[in-house]
Motif scaffolding. Structure first.
Motif, PDB file in Angstrom:
ATOM      1  N   PHE A   1       0.833  -1.208   0.000  1.00 23.42           N
ATOM      2  CA  PHE A   1       0.000   0.000   0.000  1.00 23.42           C
ATOM      3  C   PHE A   1       0.871   1.264   0.000  1.00 23.42           C
ATOM      4  CE2 PHE A   1      -3.769  -2.135  -0.155  1.00 23.42           C
ATOM      5  CZ  PHE A   1      -4.262  -2.706   1.000  1.00 23.42           C
ATOM      6  N   LYS A   2       2.064   1.143   0.616  1.00 25.97           N
ATOM      7  CA  LYS A   2       2.859   2.392   0.754  1.00 25.97           C
ATOM      8  C   LYS A   2       3.564   2.783  -0.526  1.00 25.97           C
ATOM      9  CE  LYS A   2       6.803   0.252   3.152  1.00 25.97           C
ATOM     10  NZ  LYS A   2       7.239  -0.175   4.481  1.00 25.97           N
ATOM     11  N   TYR A   3       3.595   1.894  -1.518  1.00 23.31           N
ATOM     12  CA  TYR A   3       4.282   2.234  -2.776  1.00 23.31           C
ATOM     13  C   TYR A   3       3.314   2.793  -3.817  1.00 23.31           C
ATOM     14  CZ  TYR A   3       7.706  -0.737  -0.535  1.00 23.31           C
ATOM     15  OH  TYR A   3       8.571  -1.290   0.383  1.00 23.31           O
ATOM     16  N   LEU A   4       2.031   2.883  -3.454  1.00 17.13           N
ATOM     17  CA  LEU A   4       1.036   3.321  -4.436  1.00 17.13           C
ATOM     18  C   LEU A   4       0.807   4.819  -4.312  1.00 17.13           C
ATOM     19  CD1 LEU A   4      -1.502   0.383  -3.987  1.00 17.13           C
ATOM     20  CD2 LEU A   4       0.367   0.570  -5.645  1.00 17.13           C
ATOM     21  N   ASN A   5       0.630   5.463  -5.485  1.00 20.45           N
ATOM     22  CA  ASN A   5       0.363   6.915  -5.449  1.00 20.45           C
ATOM     23  C   ASN A   5      -0.888   7.244  -6.268  1.00 20.45           C
ATOM     24  OD1 ASN A   5       1.009   7.074  -8.226  1.00 20.45           O
ATOM     25  ND2 ASN A   5       3.182   7.331  -7.751  1.00 20.45           N
ATOM     26  N   LYS A   6      -1.085   8.506  -6.541  1.00 18.41           N
ATOM     27  CA  LYS A   6      -2.320   8.945  -7.186  1.00 18.41           C
ATOM     28  C   LYS A   6      -2.454   8.451  -8.628  1.00 18.41           C
ATOM     29  CE  LYS A   6      -4.520  11.390  -4.061  1.00 18.41           C
ATOM     30  NZ  LYS A   6      -5.782  10.803  -3.538  1.00 18.41           N
ATOM     31  N   ASN A   7      -1.334   7.926  -9.175  1.00 22.25           N
ATOM     32  CA  ASN A   7      -1.415   7.369 -10.534  1.00 22.25           C
ATOM     33  C   ASN A   7      -1.842   5.906 -10.508  1.00 22.25           C
ATOM     34  OD1 ASN A   7      -0.546   9.650 -11.983  1.00 22.25           O
ATOM     35  ND2 ASN A   7       1.559   9.265 -11.314  1.00 22.25           N
ATOM     36  N   ASP A   8      -1.848   5.349  -9.307  1.00 25.70           N
ATOM     37  CA  ASP A   8      -2.094   3.910  -9.170  1.00 25.70           C
ATOM     38  C   ASP A   8      -3.511   3.653  -8.671  1.00 25.70           C
ATOM     39  OD1 ASP A   8       1.190   3.994  -7.804  1.00 25.70           O
ATOM     40  OD2 ASP A   8       0.662   3.365  -9.838  1.00 25.70           O
ATOM     41  N   THR A   9      -3.830   2.374  -8.541  1.00 26.64           N
ATOM     42  CA  THR A   9      -5.176   1.969  -8.091  1.00 26.64           C
ATOM     43  C   THR A   9      -5.063   0.728  -7.209  1.00 26.64           C
ATOM     44  OG1 THR A   9      -6.164   2.811 -10.142  1.00 26.64           O
ATOM     45  CG2 THR A   9      -7.448   1.191  -8.904  1.00 26.64           C
ATOM     46  N   VAL A  10      -5.847   0.733  -6.131  1.00 24.29           N
ATOM     47  CA  VAL A  10      -6.075  -0.514  -5.409  1.00 24.29           C
ATOM     48  C   VAL A  10      -7.460  -0.999  -5.823  1.00 24.29           C
ATOM     49  CG1 VAL A  10      -6.486  -1.599  -3.166  1.00 24.29           C
ATOM     50  CG2 VAL A  10      -4.678   0.086  -3.398  1.00 24.29           C
TER      51      VAL A  10
END
Ligand SMILES: C[S@@+](CC[C@H](N)C(=O)[O-])C[C@H]1O[C@@H](n2cnc3c(N)ncnc32)[C@H](O)[C@@H]1O
Ligand SMILES: Nc1nc2[nH]cc(C(=O)O)c2c(=O)[nH]1
Ligand code: SF4
Ligand SMILES: [Mg+2]
Length: 221
Positions: free
Chosen positions: A140-149
């Motif tokens: 979760f900590k490697y995800l940013n606003k360009n990514d999606t969960v």
């Protein structure tokens, strides 16, 4: 060399680019066995595949003249030299590369690609998948606003766990958050009611658009 089971142009049926043209490169093999997997055929030991170099893949992509690329599978990050492919594709600023990944692979090294980093769509597998114990929470900590969960939900328990994780890790402040029904397994109205009752702002409900356009089991779309 990469084991590619299918490559095709379609309308992306999932995530932030849903509804847009995309080129799909589907790799062979997976380390999980989700109860709901709609692409199990790609993970069979004897699945047919073509061996492609990173140059072959790039040439195919450019030939299509499509901007959005989805690397998927199977589990794309299991391919031995995937990092070389990602770095190679990231050099072409015109391309928008996204990776559909299953949450069980540590994303740390992939998140370090500097320029034009591929976008992660990271599935967090919930209880009904039977694969939740394989999830790498640190991702979760490697995800940013360009990514999606993406949470694929099959039951109310799945919805409750998704909400717990969204709140605990403040996911909507970090990245895009999608709920996706296990296709045909859960009443989508139930998901809407859950979202309404829990005031789930900044969470997006999706349905796999390609399963609406074509038969849900059709390959190559
Ligand atoms: C087939 S997987 C391949 C990529 C990667 N292994 C993963 O699971 O994210 C692509 C996407 O399809 C979703 N998916 C697979 N079977 C599904 C189903 N029956 N209903 C809804 N989504 C499904 C997965 O959760 C994932 O987001
Ligand atoms: N049309 C279409 N869109 C997709 N988006 C993600 C897919 C996947 O299997 O990862 C997929 C897929 O299989 N088909
Ligand atoms: S991780 Fe993806 S490809 Fe692997 S079994 Fe689950 S849904 Fe299918
Ligand atoms: Mg699919």
């Amino acid at each position: 060399m990469f084991k590619v089971v299918e490559k095709f142009i379609s309308i992306n049926g999932e995530g932030r680019l849903s509804g847009q043209l995309a080129v799909f490169i589907r790799f062979a093999g997976c380390n999980l066995d989700c109860s709901f997997c709609d692409t199990r055929w790609a993970n069979e030991k004897d699945v047919d595949y073509e061996l492609m170099t990173k140059e072959d893949i790039y040439k195919y992509i450019k030939f299509t003249k499509v901007k959005n690329i989805t690397l998927t599978g199977g589990e794309p990050l299991l391919q031995e030299r995937i990092m070389e492919l990602l770095e190679y594709l990231s050099k072409d600023e015109y391309l928008l590369v996204e990776i559909e990944t299953n949450g069980s692979i540590d994303l740390k090294k992939f998140s370090r690609i500097e320029k034009n980093r591929p976008k992660f769509t990271m599935d967090y597998k919930l209880m009904s998948s039977n694969m939740e114990d394989k999830m790498v929470i640190d991702n979760f900590k490697y995800l940013n606003k360009n990514d999606t969960v993406k949470f694929v939900v099959g039951t109310i328990d799945d919805l409750n766990k998704a909400k717990y994780l969204i709140d605990k890790y403040e996911l909507t402040n970090k990245t895009n958050v999608y709920l996706s029904p296990v296709f045909g397994e859960i009443d989508m109205n139930e998901i809407v009611e859950f979202m309404k009752n829990n005031k789930m702002n900044e969470v997006t409900l999706q349905i796999q658009l390609h399963k609406v356009i074509w038969h849900p089991d059709k390959k190559g779309v």
